[in-house]
Design a protein around this motif. Structure first.
Motif, short mmCIF file in Angstrom:
data_model
loop_
_atom_site.label_atom_id
_atom_site.label_comp_id
_atom_site.label_asym_id
_atom_site.label_seq_id
_atom_site.Cartn_x
_atom_site.Cartn_y
_atom_site.Cartn_z
N SER A 1 0.83 -1.20 0.00
CA SER A 1 0.00 0.00 0.00
C SER A 1 0.87 1.25 0.00
O SER A 1 2.00 1.23 0.47
CB SER A 1 -0.88 0.04 1.25
N VAL B 1 -3.79 5.76 0.21
CA VAL B 1 -3.87 6.30 -1.16
C VAL B 1 -4.24 5.20 -2.15
O VAL B 1 -5.13 5.38 -2.98
CB VAL B 1 -2.53 6.94 -1.56
N ALA B 2 -3.54 4.08 -2.06
CA ALA B 2 -3.78 2.97 -2.99
C ALA B 2 -3.19 1.71 -2.41
O ALA B 2 -2.23 1.75 -1.63
CB ALA B 2 -3.15 3.26 -4.36
N ASN C 1 -6.89 -0.89 -5.45
CA ASN C 1 -7.87 0.06 -4.95
C ASN C 1 -7.22 1.43 -4.80
O ASN C 1 -6.03 1.53 -4.47
CB ASN C 1 -8.40 -0.39 -3.59
N TYR C 2 -8.03 2.47 -5.02
CA TYR C 2 -7.55 3.84 -4.88
C TYR C 2 -8.55 4.65 -4.03
O TYR C 2 -9.76 4.42 -4.10
CB TYR C 2 -7.45 4.54 -6.24
N LYS D 1 -8.14 8.80 -8.01
CA LYS D 1 -8.55 7.95 -9.13
C LYS D 1 -8.41 8.69 -10.46
O LYS D 1 -8.79 9.84 -10.59
CB LYS D 1 -10.00 7.49 -8.94
N THR E 1 -1.34 5.78 -10.36
CA THR E 1 -1.34 4.36 -10.71
C THR E 1 -0.34 3.62 -9.82
O THR E 1 0.84 3.98 -9.79
CB THR E 1 -0.95 4.16 -12.18
N ILE E 2 -0.83 2.61 -9.12
CA ILE E 2 0.04 1.76 -8.31
C ILE E 2 0.38 0.52 -9.11
O ILE E 2 -0.45 0.00 -9.86
CB ILE E 2 -0.63 1.40 -6.96
N LEU F 1 4.38 4.15 -7.45
CA LEU F 1 3.20 4.99 -7.50
C LEU F 1 3.48 6.08 -8.53
O LEU F 1 4.27 6.98 -8.27
CB LEU F 1 2.86 5.60 -6.14
#
Length: 116
Positions: free
Chosen positions: A35, A48-49, A59-60, A65, A69-70, A81
């Protein structure tokens, strides 16, 4: 021993981009949910994500969103990230976290500042 080392933070103008990295060692990285969290001055740390062990579930938080991008590379024990279209409200210390069952490990954080 367990280590999570973040890098890639810095200062950027609104609308700019940064790519954070977190390199893990000392545990079986591929088993862990990874995460990114952040904590702005005077505020609580927020998720955050996150990304599951295989990378198949992501998940974000709503506020990032479409902009962040993770991703993860299990061969390199690294998560990323990618942060695009940065806003001043994204200013915070960003931390990576590794979670598995009841085990949780944190990195030391990297500062991201978005300002004109």
């Amino acid at each position: 021993q367990v280590q999570l080392v973040e890098s890639g933070g810095g200062s950027v103008q609104p609308g700019g981009s940064l790519r954070l990295s977190c390199v893990a060692s000392g545990f079986t990285f591929r088993n862990y949910i990874m995460s990114w969290y952040r904590q702005a001055p005077g505020k609580e740390r927020e998720l955050v994500a996150n990304i599951n062990s295989s990378g198949g579930s992501i998940n974000y938080v709503d506020s990032v969103k479409g902009r962040f991008t993770i991703s993860r590379d299990n061969a390199k024990n690294t998560i990323y990230l990618q942060m695009n279209s940065l806003k001043p409200e994204d200013t915070a210390v960003y931390y990576c976290k590794a979670s598995w069952v009841r085990l949780n490990y944190w990195g030391q954080g990297t500062q991201v500042t978005v300002s004109s």
